[in-house]
Design an enzyme around this catalytic site. Sequence first.
Site, short mmCIF file in Angstrom:
data_model
loop_
_atom_site.label_atom_id
_atom_site.label_comp_id
_atom_site.label_asym_id
_atom_site.label_seq_id
_atom_site.Cartn_x
_atom_site.Cartn_y
_atom_site.Cartn_z
N SER A 87 -8.04 -5.71 -10.93
CA SER A 87 -7.59 -4.74 -11.55
C SER A 87 -7.06 -4.19 -10.54
CB SER A 87 -7.84 -3.97 -12.65
OG SER A 87 -9.11 -3.11 -11.31
N ASP A 88 -5.89 -3.42 -10.88
CA ASP A 88 -5.19 -1.90 -9.79
C ASP A 88 -6.29 -0.96 -10.22
OD1 ASP A 88 -3.97 -0.56 -8.06
OD2 ASP A 88 -1.85 -1.55 -9.08
N TYR A 89 -5.88 0.32 -8.74
CA TYR A 89 -6.95 1.15 -8.70
C TYR A 89 -7.52 1.92 -10.12
CZ TYR A 89 -9.07 4.69 -6.10
OH TYR A 89 -10.68 5.67 -5.61
#
Length: 759
Positions: free
Chosen positions: A284-286
Site C-alpha cells: 500500500s501507499d502510506y
Amino acid sequence: MKIFLVAFLICTLQITYSQSKPVAPASTMKSFIDDLLKKMTIDEKIGQLTLFTSDMAVTGPTVREEYKKDITSGRCGSIFNAYTPAFTKQLQDMAMQTRLKIPLLFGYDVIHGHKTIFPIPLGEACSWDLAAMERSAQIAAKEAAADGLHWTYSPMVDIVRDPRWGRVAESSGEDPWLGAKIAQAKVRGYQGNGKPNNEQVLACVKHFALYGGAEAGRDYNTVDMSRRAMFETYLVPYKAAIDAGVATVMSSFNEIDGIPATGNKWLLTDLLRKQWGFKGFVVSDYTSINEMINHGVITNESEAGALALNAGLDMDMQGAIYSNHLKKLIAEKKVSMATLDASVRRVLEAKYILGLFQDPYKYVSEQRAQMNIFTAEHNTESFEAARRSIVLLKNDKVLPLHNNSSVALIGPLADNKKELIGNWSAAGDYKRAVSVRDAMVGSGSVRGIKVRYAKGANITDDPVLMQKLNNYGGELTKDSLNPQQLIEQAIAVAQQSDVVVAVLGESQGMSGEAASRSEIGIPSNQQVLLKALVATGKPVVLVLMNGRPLTLQWEQDNVAAIVETWFGGTQAGNAIRSVLYGEYNPSGKLTMTFPRSVGQIPIYYSAKNTGRPMDLNNKYSSKYLDIPNTPLYPFGYGLSYTTFQYSDISVDKNTLGKTGTVTVSVSVSNNGSYDGEEVVQMYIRDPVASVARPLKQLRGFKKINISKGATEKISFNLSVEDFKFYDKDMKWDYEAGDVFVYIGTNSSDVKEIKIRLVK
C-alpha cells in the site's frame, strides 16, 4: 535479457533467468517457504505483511520502542526509512532474535539518487537518454544497497498532463510510449541484469494506478476516466514495468471506478495478476488502507483490512490495519487462511531471492558504504545527467556567454544549494551540492568572465506560503534587506555588467507530494525582480529551477534567453555553468507541454480532434477568446546553440501489411556553428478509424550527435504493431487505411508522409 527477480513475474514455481543462472532451483525455494509457512503462527504471518517506519533524528535514524517490540516478537517483517549499515544491522539483529529468524526487508524512497543526487525524474526524462537513465538507477541502487537498503519505491510511472499537480516532478511526463521505455530502463537499472548481487535492489512501480489523472491537479484527489483512457494511455507504463520484471508494485491513493485502488480487486487481482501475470507483492501507499474509510466505501478499519487483503494488497505500509485486525478477520472467516498464506509467500519469496535467508546481513557492510557512496565516478555521472537534462527554451543570440565579458548573477537560487537537489532527495545532503555561483565564479575567472552577484529577492515574500513550506523542512528565510532594497542592489550590479543571468523559480518544496499549485508562474516577488532587470536594458538570461512546467508567456516575450534546468541534483551548478559558458551544447527536449496559461490545463500534444476544430475565421469552433490554443512550448521542444534542418521524409514502400516493416528516413543537417545533439522524433496518426484517434502519437526517437556542417540520415522501422489500438470493441488491433508518419524536432515542427495499411 530478463532482469533480476523475473521469477516473480513469470512463474511462482519456476525461477528462470534468461541468459543467466538461477539463484536456486525453484523447487528449493518452494520447499523452503512451504516448510517455513507450516512453522509460522498467524501473528508471524501477519507480521510479514506489516511495514513500519523508522524516524530521522539529528543524530540519524531511530526506531520507536513499540516497533522494536513488534520486530522482536515477529510482528513486523519490513521497515522503511531505515538505512546505514550500522542502523540496519541493529534492526536485523532484532529480527535474528525472533523464533524463526525471518530477516527484515528495508525500503526507502530512492527516487533520483541515494546520496549522489541526479536530476528530478521529470528533468532527467528531458535528456531522452534511456541508457543514462538506466545508469542513474544503477548508481542509485548501488549506493542504496551499500547503505543497507533492499528496496526502493521507484520508478514512479504515472502519466501526467496537469502541471498544477506537484508530483509531476517525479514522473517522466505526458507520453505513455516514452514513459514505458523509461519505466523499463529504470527497472533494469535498479534490479540488474539477471545475476542478483548486493549492488541491486528491488524496484517498486507506482502509483498503481492512474494517480497522475487527479482532478484539478490536486494531490490525493479523485480520478475518473474511461476504460479506453486507462488502457490506451495511463496503464501503459505500468504494464511495461511489469513486462520488464519489476519485483513489487505500490497501490495508489485514488479510486478507480468508485473503488479505491488499495481495495480494488479488479485492479490488483484481475488485471495485475491474472491478465498481466504479475507474481510479486503489492504494498500500500502510506496508510492508504486506513484512508479507504474517507472514500466512503467501508465504515471501519477492520472492513478496510478485509477489503484490501481480499483484493490482493499484500503489505500494509504504516497503517497497522493488518497488524491490528487481520487475526480477528481470519477467525471470523472474512479473510481465508489461503489468502493470507498467498500474500505471505510473495513477501518471503522476495526475501529469499534477495538472498536474505542465506545471509541476513548481505547488505550490511561499512566497507562497501565507504567505497560505493558519493564517489567521484558517481558525481561525474550526476554532472552528465544534469547537463543533458537542461532544455534551452529561448535564445536571442546571447548564449553561450562570451569570454572577457561581465555577468550579473542575480536571484534567490543563484547562491543556493538546498533547492538544487529538489524534492524527494531523501538521503541526499544538499551541503555537498555545487551552487551556480560557486561554479560560475570559479570557471569564469579562468575565462576572463567577471561574475558579480546579488540576491535580488527572496524565493517568496508570501508569509503564509513560507510558513507552509517551513512546516515541512523548507528552511526558507527572509533577507535582512527589504524587497525594494534587494531589487535596488540587483539593479546596481546589473548596470555594471554586460549581461544578466537571473536564477529564479521554485523552492524544492513548491513541487512534489502535497505541493499542488493553482498558479504555476514564477513566484510574484521574483517576477517583480525580473521585470526590473529587463527594464535596465541589459540582455537577461533567465535560468529556471522548478519541478513542473511553468507559465512563462511574459518571460518568453521579454527576456533574451530562457534555460530550463529543473532541480539538477548534486552537480547542478556545474551543469548549468557548462551550458551557459558553451562547454556543452544543450540537447534536452521537453517531455511535458508548457501551457501559456493555467486556463489551458490539461494540455498535451496527443489530444484528439473535435467536430469543430479551431478555425480563426469561425466563431463557433473550439478555441479561446483571449489566447491561442497552442502551447507556449510543445512536447518534444528544445533548442540548441546550433541549427538543424530536416529534409522531406522518404519511405522504402508505400504499403504495410500484417508482416514486415516499412522504413521511413529523413536527413538532418547541422547548419550552425557548433557540434550538437538532436533528438529526432517520429510520430504517427491514424486519421480515420472505428474510434477517434489522437492527432499524433510518439512511436520512436533517436538522439544523435551531428558535427557542424555535417548531414546524417536517420531511419525508423515501423510495423503494424505501431499502429494497433483498442477498437470499438476494445480489441487490440490495427485497421486498414491511410496513416501519416511525422518526423521532426518536436511534436509541432514536423515533416509528414502518408502510407497505407493493408490487411
